[in-house]
Design an enzyme around this catalytic site. Sequence first.
Site, PDB file in Angstrom:
ATOM      1  N   HIS A 511       0.327  -1.127  -0.062  1.00 14.65           N
ATOM      2  CA  HIS A 511      -0.268  -0.084  -0.059  1.00 14.65           C
ATOM      3  C   HIS A 511       0.238   1.083   0.118  1.00 14.65           C
ATOM      4  O   HIS A 511       0.263   2.216  -0.182  1.00 14.65           O
ATOM      5  CB  HIS A 511      -0.782   0.162   1.586  1.00 14.65           C
ATOM      6  CG  HIS A 511      -2.200   0.730   1.070  1.00 14.65           C
ATOM      7  ND1 HIS A 511      -2.140   1.631   0.207  1.00 14.65           N
ATOM      8  CD2 HIS A 511      -3.719   0.270   1.006  1.00 14.65           C
ATOM      9  CE1 HIS A 511      -3.586   1.585   0.187  1.00 14.65           C
ATOM     10  NE2 HIS A 511      -4.715   1.305   0.827  1.00 14.65           N
ATOM     11  N   ASP A 515      -1.547   2.433  -4.444  1.00 11.62           N
ATOM     12  CA  ASP A 515      -3.231   2.605  -3.928  1.00 11.62           C
ATOM     13  C   ASP A 515      -4.330   1.346  -4.517  1.00 11.62           C
ATOM     14  O   ASP A 515      -3.777   0.929  -5.534  1.00 11.62           O
ATOM     15  CB  ASP A 515      -3.451   4.226  -4.598  1.00 11.62           C
ATOM     16  CG  ASP A 515      -2.688   5.277  -3.836  1.00 11.62           C
ATOM     17  OD1 ASP A 515      -2.387   5.112  -3.123  1.00 11.62           O
ATOM     18  OD2 ASP A 515      -2.857   5.499  -4.749  1.00 11.62           O
TER      19      ASP A 515
END
Length: 538
Positions: A511, A515
């Site tokens: 992450h 995204d």
Amino acid sequence: MAEVITMPRLSDTMTEGKVAKWHKKVGDQVKEGDILAEIETDKAVQDFESEIEGTLLYVGVEEGNAAAVDSVLAIIGKEGEDISGLTGGEAPKSSDSEEKKSEEDHKTENKASSIEQADAEVPAGVEVITMPRLSDTMTEGKVAKWHKNVGDTVKEGDLLAEIETDKAVQDFESEFNGVLLKQGVEEGGAAPVDSVLAIVGPEGTDVSSVGAPKAAGSSSEKQTEQKTEPKKEEEKAAPSAEASSSDRVAISPLAKKMAQDKGVDLHSIQGSGENGRIVKKDIENYQPAAKPAASAPAASPAAAQVALSFVQGEDTESQNSQVRNIIAKRLSESKFSAPHYYLMVEINMDKAIEARKEINSLPDTRISFNDMIIKATAVALRKHPQVNSSWAGDKIIHRGNINIGVAVAIPDGLVVPVLKNTDQMNYTQISAAVKDMAGRAKNKGLKANEMEGSTFSISNLGMFGIETFTSIINQPNAAILSVGAIIEKPVVKNGQIVVGNIMKLSLACDHRVVDGATGAQFLQTLKTYLESPLTLLL
């Protein structure tokens, strides 16, 4: 006009090179393809060929010395040509001055005494073999198994031992003939890189004093000479035999790097250079031939962990291999340092099945669904470069090449051979490369550089009937794709319930780099390519 030859960058991590040996002296005639020198990099000693014809007018780096990448290595031009403007006014160096300078360099601090001591300790005809550096990150090696015992006769090319590195177990061959006089590391023991691994020489030679600690540099320099000189003698004696050898390939450093980047099998190329040496144009003009399916090893990672015998009521233990320890370390670091999240999607593989059937109907062609997934993934990464990136602390590195690592199960655990520039490969090239690497991985035949440089990874457990699973990211990648089995199940199509062929994909993302929306868009593109294979041509 004279041409300046600079110190080449022969590996991605190379910052300087050391001239292990000059094969041409100032005043010698040089032809295109001639070996100018042997360059010692941070990985290996490689022959460096001239791409220019003329007379060697200037040597910028003395034999045994190092220089930064892109610094002046040599100057080639017409005999008698004025090159003062290229050398800063220095006169060309003669071979006599080179020898004197080399002797002076060896007399600095303790270097001369350490070399003399090393020469005094090693009897005539005895060769000291040190623990090799088989990967960039390797600091020590473990002897998994000795294939020769003390007193055994050893020939050049014989398998001496199996060395466990921080990445894989690799066979280590002898480059010398003689009798194994000493094993410097016990089976199961580990030793630092460049420490004494073995000693080979005439039978009955006393080597009890060989292997005492020496000043840094003396052992490795002597070993460099030992490794390079026999190779040159062999090239002169039987160049054609070396070119056709299954283990050694005569190739220029530039061509070798190009071949690695493109995933080209060197043994399938006939060199056009001197004595069959492979040169740059051979790699550029290479057209791979499709391999018959029957002659290739299975592409699926079907190897499992080493079989253990079950005894009722009795607990047993097995010592971790170096590979298993490294796998545990790397995966733990990845899982606990990278914030993983997972995205899953279902793919209708009906059209992919039809496309594969048509492709495999062509002569000498056999591709798998895994090959199709690898190709589609590589093309999808072109459109979503953020997924082809890496986290580097205070910055994100966006990779310029698409190099896909394919997870392969071996008895000791898991290795990830890398297909370089996968997006530029066709189905046939991908299929041949995967089968070759998977087969060699299970036979401990992969080299360390074939498991480096991945920018994205794929793990496929579909052949085991696993419908869906999630994987741990293979750092420094930012994502890994998990591929499940193709399952027949009812689907709704045009308002009707029909039987469809469904495959589930799971994408694990870091992450910090990828995204959620970016990962989802990548999966949608990949889904389009697999459900409509013709879109790959657009």
